[in-house]
Design a protein around this motif. Structure first.
Motif, short mmCIF file in Angstrom:
data_model
loop_
_atom_site.label_atom_id
_atom_site.label_comp_id
_atom_site.label_asym_id
_atom_site.label_seq_id
_atom_site.Cartn_x
_atom_site.Cartn_y
_atom_site.Cartn_z
N ASN A 135 -44.54 24.46 19.65
CA ASN A 135 -44.12 24.82 21.01
C ASN A 135 -43.71 26.29 21.05
O ASN A 135 -43.38 26.88 20.02
CB ASN A 135 -42.96 23.94 21.46
N ASP A 136 -43.68 26.85 22.27
CA ASP A 136 -43.38 28.29 22.37
C ASP A 136 -41.93 28.56 22.75
O ASP A 136 -41.61 29.56 23.37
CB ASP A 136 -44.33 28.96 23.36
N TYR A 137 -41.05 27.61 22.44
CA TYR A 137 -39.62 27.82 22.75
C TYR A 137 -38.74 27.29 21.61
O TYR A 137 -39.20 26.59 20.71
CB TYR A 137 -39.26 27.15 24.07
N ILE A 138 -37.45 27.66 21.71
CA ILE A 138 -36.46 27.19 20.70
C ILE A 138 -35.73 25.98 21.27
O ILE A 138 -35.33 25.97 22.43
CB ILE A 138 -35.42 28.28 20.40
N HIS A 139 -35.58 24.97 20.45
CA HIS A 139 -34.74 23.83 20.81
C HIS A 139 -33.68 23.66 19.72
O HIS A 139 -34.01 23.36 18.59
CB HIS A 139 -35.58 22.56 20.94
N GLY A 140 -32.44 23.93 20.08
CA GLY A 140 -31.34 23.81 19.11
C GLY A 140 -30.50 22.59 19.41
O GLY A 140 -30.09 22.37 20.54
N LYS A 141 -30.28 21.78 18.38
CA LYS A 141 -29.39 20.62 18.53
C LYS A 141 -28.20 20.83 17.61
O LYS A 141 -28.38 21.22 16.44
CB LYS A 141 -30.10 19.33 18.12
N LEU A 142 -27.01 20.59 18.11
CA LEU A 142 -25.80 20.79 17.32
C LEU A 142 -24.90 19.57 17.42
O LEU A 142 -24.72 19.01 18.50
CB LEU A 142 -25.03 22.02 17.84
N MET A 143 -24.38 19.17 16.27
CA MET A 143 -23.40 18.09 16.23
C MET A 143 -22.20 18.60 15.45
O MET A 143 -22.35 19.29 14.44
CB MET A 143 -24.03 16.88 15.53
N LEU A 144 -20.99 18.29 15.94
CA LEU A 144 -19.78 18.62 15.20
C LEU A 144 -19.23 17.32 14.63
O LEU A 144 -18.99 16.37 15.36
CB LEU A 144 -18.73 19.26 16.13
N LYS A 145 -19.04 17.31 13.32
CA LYS A 145 -18.61 16.06 12.69
C LYS A 145 -17.30 16.27 11.94
O LYS A 145 -17.24 17.03 10.97
CB LYS A 145 -19.69 15.54 11.75
N GLY A 146 -16.25 15.61 12.38
CA GLY A 146 -14.91 15.80 11.83
C GLY A 146 -14.74 15.24 10.42
O GLY A 146 -15.50 14.38 9.99
N GLY A 147 -13.72 15.73 9.73
CA GLY A 147 -13.48 15.36 8.33
C GLY A 147 -12.96 13.95 8.14
O GLY A 147 -13.25 13.29 7.15
N GLY A 148 -12.17 13.47 9.11
CA GLY A 148 -11.62 12.12 8.97
C GLY A 148 -12.73 11.08 8.94
O GLY A 148 -12.72 10.14 8.13
N SER A 149 -13.72 11.26 9.81
CA SER A 149 -14.82 10.31 9.85
C SER A 149 -15.76 10.53 8.66
O SER A 149 -16.37 9.58 8.16
CB SER A 149 -15.59 10.43 11.17
N GLU A 150 -15.84 11.77 8.20
CA GLU A 150 -16.68 12.04 7.03
C GLU A 150 -16.08 11.36 5.79
O GLU A 150 -16.81 10.85 4.94
CB GLU A 150 -16.81 13.55 6.81
N ASN A 151 -14.76 11.34 5.71
CA ASN A 151 -14.09 10.73 4.55
C ASN A 151 -14.31 9.23 4.46
O ASN A 151 -14.26 8.67 3.36
CB ASN A 151 -12.59 11.02 4.57
N VAL A 152 -14.54 8.55 5.57
CA VAL A 152 -14.79 7.12 5.50
C VAL A 152 -16.30 6.80 5.47
O VAL A 152 -16.69 5.64 5.37
CB VAL A 152 -14.10 6.31 6.63
N SER A 153 -17.12 7.83 5.57
CA SER A 153 -18.55 7.63 5.40
C SER A 153 -18.80 7.29 3.93
O SER A 153 -18.06 7.72 3.05
CB SER A 153 -19.32 8.90 5.77
N THR A 154 -19.85 6.52 3.67
CA THR A 154 -20.00 6.03 2.30
C THR A 154 -21.44 5.63 2.00
O THR A 154 -22.26 5.53 2.89
CB THR A 154 -19.03 4.84 2.08
N GLN A 155 -21.71 5.42 0.73
CA GLN A 155 -23.06 5.08 0.30
C GLN A 155 -23.04 3.86 -0.63
O GLN A 155 -22.20 3.78 -1.52
CB GLN A 155 -23.67 6.27 -0.44
#
Lengths: 294, 195
Positions: A135-155
């Motif tokens: 395509n001939d344009y820019i599409h930017g997607k941004l997400m802000l993800k906090g640390g508290g929720s990152e700390n309970v993320s898991t694998q």
């Protein structure tokens, strides 16, 4: 496109400001629906009232919804003929300026020296995933993800003997419920789950986070996954953890599953827990105009 | 469940009245302190923070700050951070500095609960992510300690709040809402996971 550096920086700055201060319509709807499910006069209902009021105050005053403005996860699609390095420089400068304007908290800390860089710039910060497209344009997607929720993320790694979770979608279901049980209210419930099934350890988590760019109310293209998303949403909301872990009928606002081909020997399930302050904003930069979506 | 207004500093007697589920509006002077602050306290046992901790509360918060026109600091966004990371240290901090409470989110565990009971203190849960609303309850930034060394989120910010809303989720009688919810939800999770 004949935008100069200052203009480009300005577009990304506005995208960052929107992401930090204005909650997407889909998340607001999720919160409203959640509040309706709580009993009148309950602590849970009162929490939702505070969350919705907070979203209003943040937007009106153009201040961050949450002081933890998180890690900045950018996906930027750009046309042939543009230099990635120019776009990157505009994003980095926009990030510095957004920090100076208090849209963002300085959130990049050197793990060796413990020093905060003070402007959100650091190794792998912000995270920018570039993709060139036709395509001939820019599409930017941004997400802000906090640390508290990152700390309970898991694998998880299937099979999981303790949870009797095998290498199939039923096993996937089991470990996701276990992850939410372990998270309790600590990831700022009610959360949204982005889940990566398969991949290696790294791509599995990336797949999980990419699911969070989907619309909260979309339906999975894969029928089996769509059914499992619905089932998990219903089952998890019987856990009674509720907003902030105070008890209540909404523990998650959504479950989003995605896959990556795995190695024969590995079966990873990665769960990216997103807090209720599910902050996203998009910018579309075209020759004839700029559009912001959030 | 009762509703209270509490002015800081506060007495042990007042704090002992609070029960799990009570909703409280706090007013007065308190300090913030999170991971960096706890580490610093455990290593240096600083005296500068004593007057702000004694009979007051410690807020687990790393704010977004800005400057007023006169150059003084202001809080722009100031919600709670997850408290469980301070579990190894908090009991000691409560005891050494005579804290009457901590504000945070997500709750804490046995060691802190025991210290709350022994010393007459409570765990106060603020709504996570409601940072713009909470910052508007912070009326004044009185001082800041270790800003250079620890950075904005981790410094000790001394603030004056008015009607700052919190819920008692761990009281000074050994009760924890978090334990109750964890136990109940865990049982349901076990059933859903099955064999």
């Amino acid at each position: 496109m004949n935008y100069d550096f200052e203009q480009l920086k300005g577009f990304f700055l506005e995208q960052i400001r929107l992401a930090a201060t204005s909650l997407p319509a889909q998340t607001r709807k999720g919160l409203e629906l959640a509040m309706e499910r709580e009993e009148n006069g309950s602590v849970a209902e009162n929490v939702f009232k505070q969350l919705i009021e907070n979203v209003k105050i943040a937007e009106e005053n153009s201040v961050p919804i949450c002081q933890d403005t998180g890690t900045h996860i950018h996906y930027i699609y750009y046309p042939v003929g543009m230099r990635e390095a120019d776009i990157e420089k505009a994003v980095l400068e926009a990030t510095k300026e957004a920090t100076a304007l208090s849209y963002l908290r300085p959130n990049a800390v050197d793990p060796i020296t413990d020093k905060n860089s003070g402007n959100n710039i650091g190794k792998k910060n912000p995270q920018i995933h570039f993709h060139q497209w036709d395509n001939d344009y820019i599409h930017g997607k941004l997400m802000l993800k906090g640390g508290g929720s990152e700390n309970v993320s898991t694998q998880y790694k299937l099979p999981d003997t303790k949870l009797h979770a095998g290498r199939d979608l039923e096993g996937v279901r089991k470990v996701i419920i276990d992850a939410v049980r372990n998270a309790q209210g600590m990831g700022c419930a009610p959360g949204v789950l982005g889940v990566g099934i398969g991949g290696d350890r790294g791509s599995s988590f990336i797949t999980a986070k990419e699911q969070l760019f989907r619309n909260l109310f979309d339906e999975n293209e894969n029928k089996e996954l769509a059914e499992l998303e619905k089932k998990l949403f219903d089952q998890i909301n019987t856990l009674g953890i509720g907003p902030m872990g105070f008890g209540g009928n909404t523990t998650v606002m959504g479950v989003k599953l995605g896959t990556a081909h795995r190695l024969p020997a590995s079966f990873f399930v990665s769960i990216a827990y997103m807090c209720w302050a599910y902050r996203k904003a998009e910018v579309i930069i075209k020759a004839d105009g700029i559009e912001y979506k959030n | 469940m009762a509703e209270y207004k509490i002015n800081l500093p506060v007495t042990e007697e007042e704090i002992r009245k609070l029960k799990v589920g009570d909703q409280v509006l706090l007013s007065g002077v308190m300090s913030t302190g999170r991971d960096g602050a706890h580490k610093y306290i455990m290593n240096h046992h600083p005296d500068f923070i004593r007057p702000y901790f004694e009979n007051s509360v410690l807020y687990h918060c790393g704010p977004v700050v800005g400057k007023n026109e006169d150059g003084s600091w202001k809080f722009v966004a100031a919600g709670p951070t997850t408290s469980i990371r301070e579990e190894p240290y908090e009991a000691h901090v409560i005891e050494e500095y005579k804290l009457r409470g901590v504000i945070g989110k997500g709750g804490m565990r046995e060691k802190t609960l025991e210290a709350l009971k022994k010393n007459g203190a409570v765990y106060l849960h603020a709504v996570g992510g409601a940072a713009a609303a909470q910052a508007s309850a912070v009326k004044e930034v009185l001082d800041v300690f270790l800003l250079e060394e620890l950075g904005v989120p981790e410094a000790f910010w001394i603030i004056r709040v008015e009607d700052f809303p919190v819920v008692v989720t761990m009281d000074s009688h050994g009760n924890s809402l978090h334990d109750v919810i964890r136990e109940k939800s865990s049982k349901i999770a076990d059933e859903l996971i099955g064999e």
